[in-house]
Design a protein around this motif. Structure first.
Motif, short mmCIF file in Angstrom:
data_model
loop_
_atom_site.label_atom_id
_atom_site.label_comp_id
_atom_site.label_asym_id
_atom_site.label_seq_id
_atom_site.Cartn_x
_atom_site.Cartn_y
_atom_site.Cartn_z
N LEU A 108 -7.71 3.45 -10.45
CA LEU A 108 -7.22 2.34 -11.26
C LEU A 108 -8.11 2.14 -12.49
CD1 LEU A 108 -4.91 0.33 -11.06
CD2 LEU A 108 -6.53 -1.32 -10.14
N LEU A 109 -9.43 2.27 -12.30
CA LEU A 109 -10.34 2.12 -13.43
C LEU A 109 -10.09 3.20 -14.47
CD1 LEU A 109 -13.73 1.12 -11.79
CD2 LEU A 109 -12.16 -0.29 -13.15
N VAL A 110 -9.90 4.42 -14.03
CA VAL A 110 -9.60 5.52 -14.95
C VAL A 110 -8.35 5.18 -15.76
CG1 VAL A 110 -8.78 7.90 -15.10
CG2 VAL A 110 -10.75 7.33 -13.66
N LEU B 130 0.79 2.33 -13.35
CA LEU B 130 -0.19 1.26 -13.25
C LEU B 130 0.20 0.26 -12.17
CD1 LEU B 130 -2.84 0.55 -14.68
CD2 LEU B 130 -1.55 -1.13 -15.99
N ILE B 131 1.49 -0.08 -12.18
CA ILE B 131 1.98 -0.99 -11.13
C ILE B 131 1.71 -0.37 -9.76
CG2 ILE B 131 4.05 -2.01 -10.11
CD1 ILE B 131 3.43 -3.41 -12.59
N GLY B 132 2.02 0.91 -9.64
CA GLY B 132 1.77 1.61 -8.37
C GLY B 132 0.31 1.49 -7.97
N GLY B 133 -0.58 1.71 -8.95
CA GLY B 133 -2.01 1.64 -8.66
C GLY B 133 -2.43 0.25 -8.21
N VAL B 134 -1.91 -0.77 -8.91
CA VAL B 134 -2.28 -2.13 -8.54
C VAL B 134 -1.78 -2.45 -7.12
CG1 VAL B 134 -1.92 -4.57 -9.06
CG2 VAL B 134 -2.39 -2.94 -10.90
N LEU B 135 -0.52 -2.07 -6.84
CA LEU B 135 0.02 -2.29 -5.50
C LEU B 135 -0.87 -1.64 -4.44
CD1 LEU B 135 3.89 -1.81 -5.77
CD2 LEU B 135 2.64 -3.89 -5.25
N THR B 136 -1.29 -0.41 -4.73
CA THR B 136 -2.11 0.32 -3.77
C THR B 136 -3.41 -0.43 -3.49
OG1 THR B 136 -1.28 2.28 -4.88
CG2 THR B 136 -2.94 2.63 -3.18
N PHE C 237 0.82 -1.20 0.00
CA PHE C 237 0.00 0.00 0.00
C PHE C 237 0.86 1.26 0.00
CE2 PHE C 237 -2.05 3.45 2.36
CZ PHE C 237 -3.11 3.70 1.51
N HIS C 238 1.84 1.29 0.89
CA HIS C 238 2.62 2.53 1.01
C HIS C 238 3.50 2.77 -0.22
CE1 HIS C 238 1.44 2.70 5.30
NE2 HIS C 238 1.63 3.99 5.12
N TYR C 239 4.18 1.71 -0.69
CA TYR C 239 5.01 1.93 -1.89
C TYR C 239 4.13 2.31 -3.08
CZ TYR C 239 9.24 0.55 0.47
OH TYR C 239 10.31 0.53 1.32
N GLY C 240 2.97 1.66 -3.18
CA GLY C 240 2.06 1.96 -4.28
C GLY C 240 1.58 3.39 -4.23
#
Ligand code: SF4
Lengths: 235, 496
Positions: A144-146, A98-104, A59-62
């Motif tokens: 993420l959807l956006v 995107l990776i950041g969003g998925v991690l979050t 969560f935090h890294y994302g």
């Protein structure tokens, strides 16, 4: 119909931001001054040590990646557009975000499950925490959807959202850009203002007290209550 | 020379009767609050045993204290950079399971239980969740080696002992143990202070007490991992860390800390040591076998005119120097050299010293207690039921010499006093033992007096805090007249 839309736009994209920002600054500062003790990350790691890792860390890294991206695009829109001109660079930017969003999303999901699952952790979860989880979940899922439905956000953010945000900062709200975006994006923006307005009433304040002098200070800290030499030497 | 004063302590393990009065005194004053129920700022462990939190001495697991990396001193748990990356999830933080889940009992059930074939019981309930709890362990589950051999067998100090020695420790009818009361050591090179990303932990310049600023703590939890003695605790309710404060409000008003004051065995001594703060880093970098001597050398002679002059120049009050001269701690640590720091190999330079226990050693002589035919008068120290290596792992950084020295001297004093009071051993042997143990008659008398006949004022020599000067320096007392008073006046309420 036209009128209602115009009114809603005004309410959500011009009035709400100022209410949110006003609350943010006023309450954060006031809380720091009068209730310093309550500034804490309120960690619950000591109550549950395993799932904690799978929630907190992604969560935090994302969120740091995603938030960092938003801030850079807000501060330096022209440079971002320039950077994105070469396709490979655009792909890299989009991919990283995107990776950041998925991690979050994954991290947040784990966090919420952990809060529900362990009674010890539930014990230290307050109503503001639950509201915050709701807001954050809404924020990251719409985000993420956006990103998935309306690609190349790093470019169009710089071209539409950045000018809008700057117009808010300059106290001259320009709703032209923001009224034209799809509903999902609007939801994302409105929710962001809600998060900012709610910020000082939650544990999010720990973001403002992240340690910074630590890397530079000497390891040991000694505090003197008084300097006896000064006292002696006054006569 | 940068002379500072430090309130230091000695615990005489031979006198501890394991009554836990100290722990209760502390608990009732300081940790009887939501979020702090599981904390024991003072606790008494049975050794051999795993202690509280479980196996705290195992730094492979907890990564507490310092280590030398290519001649540089660094925290085991976190380098500066790693502190930042560990901030989201600290890999070495103990969880509540490593301590225990605090509980109370549902006493109402004794009155409200519906009529049935069984006697109603007071069912344990968790003080965290309020739910019924199946108690599996507590902070002192292995008291007096009770319960199960699992605890004693897993004591990290058993490292380096032969299998026979280990077996001997728990052999039926030869079983042996002693008590190990622990509080924060108020170290000279504290790991907790160095690890705190927020700078909330600090050492008080005037008396060396290590404190934690509740207003600055942000619950990053680095201190908990970095303290090798596991004496910083996390309050899960307020979201702040807490630790032993050496009862500073009591010390400042001339009273002994609660655990000291209430100690039934009178094992506790408290007094000032003057030390040279310039040497902290270089001493902490010494190889293991030199640490005890180097640490001792940092402590300065309070009668030395040069030291007094430097102390005065540094702002140490005359009354504090006076206290240092009367300090019982100075005698045990420096003059007699029979009090040793616990686990100095953690390199935090603890300022709480222990006189290693003699009783289990002496008790190894079955039946005839006055048998000393052997030429080596100290033979039973090495043949003792508690292997010397075990004590050395605790108090000698793994090296036996310092522990043996302390035990020999104690034994010599006992023989000497026995020759005087009981008379069943001859004085000649006693004198020979004294000489061999590097002890004079005067010293033996002094050790005997301070160990056995000590009054309250002999044990606790508390320097005046001169708080009056501090308050004048910081703020005008008149400003607070008819108002809220000094200090932390808001309730410690958890943040939103
Ligand atoms: S009160 Fe004294 S004698 Fe009793 S357990 Fe504590 S230290 Fe030992």
């Amino acid at each position: 119909m036209e009128l209602t839309t115009a009114f809603l736009n005004l309410l959500f994209f011009a009035i709400l931001p100022y209410v949110a920002l006003f609350t943010f600054f006023l309450v954060t500062i006031q809380r720091y001054r009068s209730q310093k003790f309550t500034y804490s990350s309120l960690s619950s790691q000591m109550l549950e040590n395993q799932d904690h890792f799978w929630g907190l860390v992604p969560f935090h890294y994302g969120i740091l990646t995603v938030l960092g991206g938003h801030i850079i695009a807000f501060l330096l829109p022209a440079q971002v557009l320039l950077w994105n001109r070469a396709l490979p660079r655009l792909y890299i930017t989009e991919f990283v975000m995107l990776i950041g969003g998925v991690l979050t999303v994954v991290g947040l999901l784990n966090l919420i499950i952990r809060r529900v699952r362990y009674s010890k952790v539930r014990r230290v979860t307050s109503l503001p925490d639950w509201i915050l989880y709701g807001l954050l979940a809404n924020q990251v899922v719409t985000g993420l959807l956006v990103a998935l439905l309306y690609p190349w956000g790093s470019s169009w953010f710089a071209a539409t959202a950045a000018p809008y945000l700057w117009s808010i900062v300059k106290l001259n709200p320009d709703l032209a850009y923001v009224s034209a975006v799809p509903f999902l994006v609007k939801l994302h923006v409105v929710n962001a203002w809600l998060v900012i307005g709610f910020f000082p009433f939650t544990r999010l304040v720990h973001i403002l007290v992240v340690p910074n002098p630590y890397l530079w200070r000497k390891p040991q800290v000694v505090r003197w209550n008084w300097n006896r030499n000064d006292i002696r030497n006054t006569n | 020379m940068d002379v500072r004063s430090q309130i230091s302590m000695v615990f005489h393990l031979d006198k501890c009767i394991g009554c836990h009065t100290c722990s209760i005194a502390c608990k009732n004053i300081w940790t009887d609050r939501p979020g702090a129920e599981y904390m024991w700022w003072n606790n008494v462990e049975t050794k051999p045993g795993t202690g509280y939190p479980t196996a705290w001495e195992d730094q492979e697991k907890y990564k507490g204290g310092w280590e030398l990396r290519d001649g540089k001193l660094g925290l085991k748990s976190t380098g500066k950079r790693r502190t930042i990356t560990n901030i989201f999830h600290h890999p070495h933080q103990p969880s509540m399971d490593d301590y225990y889940e605090p509980w109370t009992y549902d006493y109402q059930n004794l009155f409200n239980a519906p009529e049935g074939p069984d006697q109603p019981t007071a069912i344990p309930i968790s003080m965290v969740t309020g739910e019924y709890l199946d108690i599996e362990a507590g902070p002192n589950w292995d008291d007096d080696l009770g319960g199960s051999p699992v605890y004693a067998e897993n004591d990290p100090n058993l490292d380096g002992l032969t299998p026979e020695q280990r077996e001997q420790l728990s052999a039926v009818e030869r079983l042996v143990f002693f008590y190990f009361p622990r509080i924060c050591n108020h170290c000279l090179n504290p790991g907790c202070v160095a690890a705190c990303p927020s700078g909330a932990l600090y050492k008080r310049g005037e008396d060396g007490i290590v404190l934690l600023d509740q207003n600055r703590c942000r619950a990053w939890r680095s201190c908990i991992a970095a303290c090798p003695y596991k004496k910083v605790f996390y309050n899960w309710s307020t979201g702040k860390s807490e630790k032993c404060i050496l009862c500073f409000p009591r010390i400042e008003t001339g009273q002994a800390p609660a655990c000291f004051h209430s100690c039934v065995g009178r094992i506790r001594y408290l007094g000032v040591l003057l030390y040279d703060a310039e040497q902290i880093e270089s001493v902490a970098k010494r190889p293991d076998e030199e640490l005890i001597d180097a640490h001792r050398d940092m402590v300065l002679d309070p009668f030395d005119p040069a030291v007094i002059e430097a102390a005065l120049a540094n702002g140490v009050h005359e009354s504090v120097i006076d206290s240092a001269q009367k300090s019982p701690v100075y005698k045990y640590v420096k003059t007699w050299k029979i009090a040793l720091p616990p686990h100095i190999e953690f390199r935090t330079l603890p300022m709480l010293f222990y006189v290693p226990p003699m009783s289990p050693v002496m008790a190894s002589r079955e039946g005839e207690t006055v048998d000393h035919i052997s030429d080596n008068l100290f033979h039973d120290i090495d043949e003792s039921r508690v292997p010397m290596q075990f004590l050395a792992n605790l108090f000698g950084a793994g090296h036996e010499a310092k522990v043996r020295y302390a035990l020999r001297k104690q034994k010599a004093v006992r023989w000497y006093r026995r020759a005087i009071t009981v008379g069943d051993v001859d004085m000649e042997t006693a004198m020979r033992m004294l000489t061999e143990a590097d002890c004079t008659v005067e010293e033996a008398e002094a050790i005997y007096k301070l160990t056995s006949l000590c009054t309250f004022d002999d044990r606790f020599v508390i320097p005046p805090a001169h708080r009056e000067e501090a308050i004048q320096m910081l703020e005008d007392p008149m400003e607070h007249k008819q108002s809220v008073g000094f200090g932390f006046v808001a309730r410690p309420r958890r943040g939103m």
